[in-house]
Design a protein around this motif. Structure first.
Motif, short mmCIF file in Angstrom:
data_model
loop_
_atom_site.label_atom_id
_atom_site.label_comp_id
_atom_site.label_asym_id
_atom_site.label_seq_id
_atom_site.Cartn_x
_atom_site.Cartn_y
_atom_site.Cartn_z
N UNK A 21 0.83 -1.21 0.00
CA UNK A 21 0.00 0.00 0.00
C UNK A 21 0.87 1.26 0.00
N UNK A 22 1.93 1.26 0.80
CA UNK A 22 2.84 2.41 0.84
C UNK A 22 3.49 2.63 -0.53
N UNK A 23 3.93 1.55 -1.19
CA UNK A 23 4.54 1.66 -2.51
C UNK A 23 3.57 2.25 -3.52
N UNK A 24 2.32 1.78 -3.52
CA UNK A 24 1.32 2.27 -4.47
C UNK A 24 1.04 3.75 -4.22
N UNK A 25 0.90 4.15 -2.96
CA UNK A 25 0.64 5.56 -2.66
C UNK A 25 1.82 6.44 -3.03
N UNK A 26 3.04 5.96 -2.84
CA UNK A 26 4.22 6.72 -3.24
C UNK A 26 4.24 6.91 -4.75
N UNK A 27 3.89 5.88 -5.51
CA UNK A 27 3.83 5.98 -6.97
C UNK A 27 2.79 7.02 -7.37
N UNK A 28 1.64 7.02 -6.72
CA UNK A 28 0.59 8.00 -7.01
C UNK A 28 1.12 9.42 -6.78
N UNK A 29 1.82 9.63 -5.69
CA UNK A 29 2.32 10.97 -5.38
C UNK A 29 3.45 11.39 -6.32
N UNK A 30 4.25 10.46 -6.76
CA UNK A 30 5.41 10.77 -7.57
C UNK A 30 5.04 11.33 -8.94
N UNK A 31 4.09 10.69 -9.64
CA UNK A 31 3.80 11.14 -10.99
C UNK A 31 2.34 11.55 -11.21
N UNK A 32 1.52 11.55 -10.18
CA UNK A 32 0.18 12.10 -10.30
C UNK A 32 -0.90 11.15 -10.77
N UNK A 33 -0.56 9.91 -11.10
CA UNK A 33 -1.62 8.97 -11.46
C UNK A 33 -1.32 7.60 -10.88
N UNK A 34 -2.37 6.82 -10.78
CA UNK A 34 -2.22 5.48 -10.22
C UNK A 34 -1.40 4.61 -11.16
N UNK A 35 -0.53 3.76 -10.63
CA UNK A 35 0.25 2.87 -11.48
C UNK A 35 -0.61 1.73 -12.02
N UNK A 36 -0.22 1.19 -13.17
CA UNK A 36 -0.89 0.01 -13.70
C UNK A 36 -0.70 -1.11 -12.70
N UNK A 37 -1.66 -1.93 -12.37
CA UNK A 37 -2.97 -2.11 -13.00
C UNK A 37 -4.10 -1.33 -12.34
N UNK A 38 -3.80 -0.29 -11.58
CA UNK A 38 -4.84 0.46 -10.88
C UNK A 38 -5.37 1.63 -11.70
N UNK A 39 -4.94 1.79 -12.93
CA UNK A 39 -5.41 2.91 -13.74
C UNK A 39 -6.57 2.48 -14.64
N UNK A 40 -7.33 3.48 -15.12
CA UNK A 40 -8.44 3.21 -16.03
C UNK A 40 -7.93 2.95 -17.43
N UNK A 41 -8.60 2.03 -18.14
CA UNK A 41 -8.18 1.65 -19.49
C UNK A 41 -9.41 1.53 -20.38
N UNK A 42 -9.26 1.85 -21.67
CA UNK A 42 -10.37 1.79 -22.62
C UNK A 42 -10.01 0.83 -23.75
N UNK A 43 -10.96 -0.06 -24.06
CA UNK A 43 -10.84 -0.97 -25.20
C UNK A 43 -11.95 -0.58 -26.16
N UNK A 44 -11.58 0.09 -27.26
CA UNK A 44 -12.57 0.63 -28.20
C UNK A 44 -12.80 -0.35 -29.34
N UNK A 45 -13.93 -1.05 -29.31
CA UNK A 45 -14.30 -1.98 -30.37
C UNK A 45 -15.27 -1.34 -31.36
N UNK A 46 -15.53 -0.05 -31.21
CA UNK A 46 -16.48 0.63 -32.08
C UNK A 46 -15.77 1.17 -33.33
N UNK A 47 -16.54 1.53 -34.37
CA UNK A 47 -15.94 2.06 -35.60
C UNK A 47 -15.64 3.56 -35.54
N UNK A 48 -15.83 4.19 -34.39
CA UNK A 48 -15.56 5.63 -34.25
C UNK A 48 -14.58 5.86 -33.10
#
Length: 118
Positions: A21-48
């Motif tokens: 938990x400490x490592x993950x929180x330090x990563x969040x503070x260091x670069x401003x976003x949650x490290x993978x696999x805790x970040x949001x991801x999009x898989x676009x299967x649409x034609x747009x």
């Protein structure tokens, strides 16, 4: 297994959990976003292209048939068919070929906004 070994094992697992938990929180503070696999991801299967928003980059798009990088922490995605915004947190969101989301955890009134709770 003795009670002493069980108790010692429980303490070791607890310390490992706190360290992780400490490592993950330090990563969040260091670069401003949650490290993978805790970040949001999009898989676009649409034609747009799909419009997305995150705290670091603002608005941009994920091309048709593409997926977002594990390095980006996408926060909100606009559903192409309805124009509603989905707050995805640490989920992987699938945009179906018909332009609707397969698994939106919650909708928001706009990009950067909290989920709508009823």
């Amino acid at each position: 297994m003795t009670a002493k070994k069980f108790f010692f094992g429980l303490i070791v697992l607890s310390l490992l959990g706190v360290a992780l938990a400490f490592f993950i929180l330090q990563e969040k503070e260091r670069d401003g976003h949650w490290p993978w696999p805790l970040n949001g991801r999009v898989i676009n299967q649409s034609p747009v292209a799909v419009k997305v928003w995150d705290d670091d980059h603002g608005f941009y798009t994920i091309a048709a048939g593409q997926s977002s990088s594990n390095n980006n922490d996408i926060d909100h995605v606009q559903e192409p068919s309805s124009q509603r915004w989905c707050k995805i947190d640490a989920h992987s969101l699938v945009v179906k070929p018909d332009g609707f989301f397969a698994n939106c955890p919650c909708y928001a009134l706009g990009a950067g906004r909290a989920c709508i709770k009823f």
